[in-house]
Design a protein around this motif. Structure first.
Motif, short mmCIF file in Angstrom:
data_model
loop_
_atom_site.label_atom_id
_atom_site.label_comp_id
_atom_site.label_asym_id
_atom_site.label_seq_id
_atom_site.Cartn_x
_atom_site.Cartn_y
_atom_site.Cartn_z
N LYS A 151 0.88 10.98 -15.21
CA LYS A 151 0.89 9.63 -15.76
C LYS A 151 -0.31 8.78 -15.33
N ASN A 152 -1.08 9.29 -14.37
CA ASN A 152 -2.16 8.46 -13.82
C ASN A 152 -3.37 9.32 -13.52
N VAL A 184 0.83 -1.20 0.00
CA VAL A 184 0.00 0.00 0.00
C VAL A 184 0.87 1.25 0.00
N ILE A 185 1.92 1.26 0.82
CA ILE A 185 2.81 2.42 0.89
C ILE A 185 3.44 2.70 -0.47
N GLN A 186 3.90 1.64 -1.14
CA GLN A 186 4.52 1.81 -2.46
C GLN A 186 3.50 2.33 -3.49
N LYS A 187 2.28 1.79 -3.42
CA LYS A 187 1.25 2.20 -4.38
C LYS A 187 0.86 3.66 -4.16
N GLU A 213 -6.80 6.38 -5.73
CA GLU A 213 -7.71 5.24 -5.69
C GLU A 213 -6.92 3.95 -5.63
N ILE A 214 -6.85 3.39 -4.43
CA ILE A 214 -6.17 2.11 -4.20
C ILE A 214 -7.15 1.21 -3.46
N PHE A 250 0.86 9.11 -6.06
CA PHE A 250 1.06 10.54 -5.80
C PHE A 250 2.03 11.13 -6.83
N GLN A 251 3.10 10.41 -7.07
CA GLN A 251 4.10 10.88 -8.03
C GLN A 251 3.53 10.91 -9.44
N GLU A 252 2.81 9.88 -9.83
CA GLU A 252 2.28 9.81 -11.19
C GLU A 252 1.21 10.86 -11.43
N ASN A 253 0.43 11.18 -10.40
CA ASN A 253 -0.57 12.24 -10.55
C ASN A 253 0.09 13.58 -10.79
#
Length: 678
Positions: free
Chosen positions: A343-344, A328-331, A439-440, A336-339
């Protein structure tokens, strides 16, 4: 084709057992009619048995889903879905069980329930048909009934017949005006073209003398694509005497065959024809619906499998819990970075999000905002004149003092401070907005973990605000700490003077001099006095030599200086009347202020976004995963990974649905294989 209805009955049972029958609708026939239309008699005649409760008022208080299954064996019996292990071969017992089940669902009152009763009747004397019998339509509530009973029944009927996969069996009494048929009026609301409604005309045998139902049967009164079928209901006397159903059907056939009006239509009238017609209509409707139903089943299967993936397996070991937490932490960090990097981002056509919104804030909101700032907005000509005079002190005003310009420009630079902080706050809010839109699936599964993740990120963002603001403050301070008048883009004194003289030319024109009577050296000296002197880039010789007025009355009253040292004047202001030299000085300072402020504006417009990116955005992005691990990754993580209320139940429901849908696909494949083998 004969196997279609039994297979679909089997399909319906599978969907009901998996509790997903409300999601995937199957073709069915819904029986609609008023209490006095003969609806119960029609159903019993189709089944060939007396099995429905009778009485005054509303007897059918909840939907009865009736499946007729033709068998090869001689035995006739019924099975209820709520007691599947009980076989009812006595139809009087079936009637009593319908009463008992109705009481269980509704109670002893006179209300209704939307919960259906499922009854399957197996008999060699029926054709495969699936029908839903609904409570009879009423006009008004009677004593003991709820006041909204009429509305509740109407809403229930509309809920069933609004489904485009439903065939509407609209029962109307032929001895009443068809235009007033309650069943046809409701059917017309959801099927205005009459494409999926079949009409049944009851009580044809008791119409007024001299009248008949021919026009109604031919559809000239109320057209329906599926047409009308006329039937003869059992009389109350036959019901009371328990006249066998076979004898009644024979009597009905004789009536139509021997009637001078209906004899030529006899092969398309009666219960037997209605039963065959319904069987054929349902088979055709099912056959046409197979592709749509297959797609619905496959889509629903995929959706429930996806749900199971989101819910995941129940966590039982410490390793599984810590593994989920790290995942979860990695996702979260990646999302956050991709937003931010674009990229996401979802719903890309609706609004700017993430990095795109940050970019918009920088280049549209912030840069456009500071571009609108007028550096002279709060500086009147009188303010500038006073500043020049104060900077001159005891000296003469032959030159523009550089200190006056610096004082004035330094007072204007802070105007860029508030927009810069506003820009920082907008970016901060957008970063928080990105958090809310992450959204995870695991975060929805573990609400406490979701709250903890949100708290850590908010704390991280808040901690980055202080150094970001401090750096922005310093940028503004630095710009005012040293006024670089040697900046290559600064207009400078000579150009400012020329620009000022050009702007003031209509106001302060140079005196016309007769060059023929003035010696050339004097003319040259006059020109030299009007340009910049070597002592300052900024100063210039006045075009007019100030005259010292000796007369006291020339000094304005408010400028008179009292020599009473015990009560000095509270304030002194220069006269509002300005000389041409003063006007030129003021205009020149305005030009210098605008020029230098534009340089600072560009610097701030460039450095503030860089500061926000470096101190707030990038640092938050780079430190997020490390901060989450530091604050959340612990050996005791049971509390964080407690499943939200209802997740276990939702997982079980989704698993049950997946099993049922897979069985449904198997049944639908049987239909396909059967059709191919035909």
């Amino acid at each position: 084709m004969e196997k279609l209805i039994p297979l679909f009955n089997k399909l319906q049972e599978v969907l009901i057992s998996a509790n997903i029958s409300h999601i995937i609708s199957l073709p069915q026939i819904v029986v609609v009619g008023s209490q006095s239309s003969g609806k119960s008699s029609v159903l019993e005649s189709i089944v060939g048995k007396d099995f429905l409760p009778r009485g005054s008022g509303i007897v059918t208080k909840c939907p009865l889903r009736l499946k007729l299954v033709k068998t090869q064996e001689s035995q006739e019996y019924g099975i209820f879905s709520h007691i599947p292990d009980s076989f009812f071969d006595n139809f009087d017992d079936i009637r009593e069980e319908i009463k008992n089940r109705t009481t269980d669902l509704v109670g002893n009152g006179r209300s209704i329930s939307t919960q259906p009763i499922d009854l399957t009747i197996y008999s060699p004397n029926v054709l495969d048909i699936t029908m839903v019998d609904l409570p009879g339509i009423v006009k008004i509530s009677v004593s003991g009934q709820s006041r909204d009973i009429e509305t509740n029944i109407r809403d229930m009927i509309l809920q069933y017949i609004s489904n485009p996969d439903t065939i509407i069996l609209a029962i109307s009494a032929a001895n009443n005006d068809l235009a007033n048929s309650d069943a046809l009026q409701l059917a017309h609301l959801v099927d205005p073209n009459g494409e999926r409604t079949i009409g049944v005309l009851t009580k044809i045998d008791i119409m007024d003398r001299g009248t008949d139902a021919v026009d109604m049967l031919n559809g000239t009164v109320f057209p329906l694509r599926l047409g009308y079928v006329g039937v003869v209901c059992r009389s109350q006397e036959d019901i009371n005497k328990n006249v066998p159903m076979k004898k009644h059907l024979a009597k009905e056939e004789k009536f139509f065959r021997e009637s001078p009006v209906y004899a030529r239509y006899a092969d398309r009238l009666g219960i037997r024809y209605l039963t065959m017609r319904l069987n054929k209509i349902l088979q055709t409707h099912i056959n046409n619906s197979i592709p749509t139903i297959k797609k619905k089943v496959n889509d629903e299967l995929e959706a429930n499998i996806s749900k199971l993936r989101e819910y995941g397996e129940a966590l039982s070991t410490r390793d599984s819990k810590t593994g989920v937490l790290l995942s979860v932490i990695q996702k979260v960090a990646k999302s956050f970075q991709e937003n931010i990097e674009g990229k996401n981002v979802r719903n890309v056509t609706e609004e700017l999000m993430g990095g795109a919104r940050i970019n918009y804030i920088f280049h549209q909101i912030f840069v456009s905002g500071i571009a609108k700032i007028d550096p002279l907005q709060e500086l009147s000509d009188q303010n500038i004149r006073t500043a020049v005079m104060n900077a001159t002190g005891l000296g003469s005003s032959l030159f523009i003092p550089e200190s006056a310009f610096e004082i004035l420009i330094k007072s204007q630079i802070p105007k860029l401070h508030e927009p810069s902080l506003n820009c920082m706050n907008l970016i901060y809010e957008e970063l928080k907005n990105i958090i809310y839109k992450i959204e995870i699936p695991e975060l929805e599964r573990f609400k406490k973990l979701k709250d903890a993740v949100s708290d850590v990120i908010n704390q991280l963002l808040a901690s980055r605000l202080k150094p970001t603001r401090k750096m922005i403050d310093r940028l503004i301070d630095v710009e005012g700490a040293y006024i670089n008048t040697h900046h290559p883009q600064f207009i400078g004194g000579s150009k400012a003077l020329i620009a000022a003289q050009t702007q003031l030319k209509p106001v302060a024109q140079e005196p016309i001099i007769d060059k023929s009577i003035i010696p050339p050296p004097l003319i040259q000296k006059k020109k030299e006095e009007t340009i910049m002197t070597s002592s300052s880039w900024f100063s210039f010789r006045s075009q007019e030599t100030p005259k010292i007025e000796q007369e006291e009355e020339k000094i304005p009253e408010r400028q008179k200086i009292s020599f009473d040292f015990m009560s000095p004047p509270s304030s002194l202001q220069p006269s509002s009347k300005m000389t041409n030299d003063e006007k030129e000085q003021i205009e020149m300072i305005k030009i210098l202020i605008k020029s230098y402020f534009d340089i600072v504006r560009v610097n701030i417009g460039d450095l503030v976004p860089k500061t926000i990116m470096g101190f707030l955005v990038n640092r938050s992005k780079d430190e997020l995963q490390r901060e989450l691990v530091k604050k959340l990754y612990k050996e005791e993580c049971d509390e964080l990974l407690e499943e939200s209320d209802g997740i276990a139940q939702e997982r079980e429901t989704a698993s049950q649905a997946v099993d049922g849908l897979r069985r449904a696909i198997h049944i639908l494949n049987e239909v396909r294989e059967y059709k191919i083998n035909e």
